[in-house]
Scaffold this active site. Structure first.
Site, PDB file in Angstrom:
ATOM      1  N   ARG A  54     -11.353  55.518 -58.156  1.00  0.00           N
ATOM      2  CA  ARG A  54     -10.650  55.338 -56.888  1.00  0.00           C
ATOM      3  C   ARG A  54      -9.182  54.982 -57.090  1.00  0.00           C
ATOM      4  NH1 ARG A  54     -15.583  53.936 -53.762  1.00  0.00           N
ATOM      5  NH2 ARG A  54     -15.116  53.814 -51.555  1.00  0.00           N
TER       6      ARG A  54
ATOM      7  N   ARG B  64     -23.085  55.921 -38.814  1.00  0.00           N
ATOM      8  CA  ARG B  64     -23.862  55.471 -39.974  1.00  0.00           C
ATOM      9  C   ARG B  64     -24.169  53.973 -39.873  1.00  0.00           C
ATOM     10  NH1 ARG B  64     -21.432  56.473 -45.939  1.00  0.00           N
ATOM     11  NH2 ARG B  64     -20.353  54.523 -45.585  1.00  0.00           N
TER      12      ARG B  64
ATOM     13  N   ARG C  46     -24.535  48.354 -43.173  1.00  0.00           N
ATOM     14  CA  ARG C  46     -23.368  47.963 -43.971  1.00  0.00           C
ATOM     15  C   ARG C  46     -22.322  47.299 -43.086  1.00  0.00           C
ATOM     16  NH1 ARG C  46     -21.470  52.752 -47.973  1.00  0.00           N
ATOM     17  NH2 ARG C  46     -19.548  51.549 -47.735  1.00  0.00           N
TER      18      ARG C  46
ATOM     19  N   ARG D 232     -10.242  50.928 -44.771  1.00  0.00           N
ATOM     20  CA  ARG D 232     -10.798  51.708 -45.894  1.00  0.00           C
ATOM     21  C   ARG D 232     -10.124  53.084 -45.977  1.00  0.00           C
ATOM     22  NH1 ARG D 232     -16.854  51.568 -44.306  1.00  0.00           N
ATOM     23  NH2 ARG D 232     -17.220  52.864 -46.131  1.00  0.00           N
TER      24      ARG D 232
END
Ligand code: AMP
Length: 191
Positions: free
Chosen positions: A89, A128, A134, A146
């Protein structure tokens, strides 16, 4: 060995597509986010450290992440190859991965970068959240952070692999099956 970096912003479908690729090509799946979540669930020191960053949508420091990834690769000496999902990343992570694989006389075969418009990413992540449990999917500010971190720190990793002629851009929109077909095609064209 077939070593694939499955790349893309949060919500691009890396986890879903990794499942298809591991069964098709008999690869070991290493998803750094999953490994961190496993550590959080088990209350390890690594999990406690990672949680503070993950809950805010920030990256876990390179030193910690690279050490963990190296240890995971070492656990699979007989592997046919790996799918790296959510790693690298940052550019230092990409360099560390190259060094690690070179020490095993292998290398990254290709980076497959899933491309999805930002608005669709946000919608997918919020959806999601209803099933993933999460915390970092459930809050729009964390999601936006993010995506911002991806754009600033992670997207440049594409150039790193492009310079090695290893980058394939893949349209990450449409049905799951059609995206899988595009990925299979890109991998099969390698040999
Ligand atoms: P993911 O499951 O890939 O969406 O990752 C969830 C979170 O785990 C990220 O927002 C980061 O906080 C952390 N994380 C996962 N992989 C990495 C990585 N390679 N480097 C740093 N942080 C990571």
């Amino acid at each position: 060995m077939l070593n694939i970096v499955l790349f893309g912003p949060p919500g691009a479908g890396k986890g879903t597509q990794s499942e298809k690729l591991i069964s098709q090509y008999n690869l070991v799946h290493l998803a750094t986010g999953d490994i961190f979540r496993y550590n959080i669930k088990n209350g390890t020191d690594l999990g406690n450290l990672a949680k503070g960053y993950m809950d805010k949508g920030q990256l876990v420091p390179d030193e910690v992440t690279i050490k963990m990834l190296n240890a995971e690769v070492e656990k699979h000496p007989e592997s046919n190859g790996f799918i790296f999902d959510g790693f690298p990343r940052t550019t230092p992570q990409a360099e560390a991965l190259d060094t690690l694989l070179a020490s095993k006389n292998t290398a990254i075969s290709c980076m497959l970068a899933l491309e999805v418009p930002e608005e669709e990413l946000k919608q997918r992540l919020l959806k999601r959240a209803e099933v993933s449990g999460r915390p970092d999917d459930a809050n729009i500010e964390v999601i936006e952070n993010r995506i911002a971190v991806y754009n600033k720190e992670t997207a440049p990793v594409k150039s790193y692999f492009e310079n090695q002629n290893k980058l394939s851009l893949i349209d990450g929109t449409g049905s799951i099956e059609s995206i899988t077909e595009r990925l299979f095609k890109a991998i099969d064209s390698l040999s």
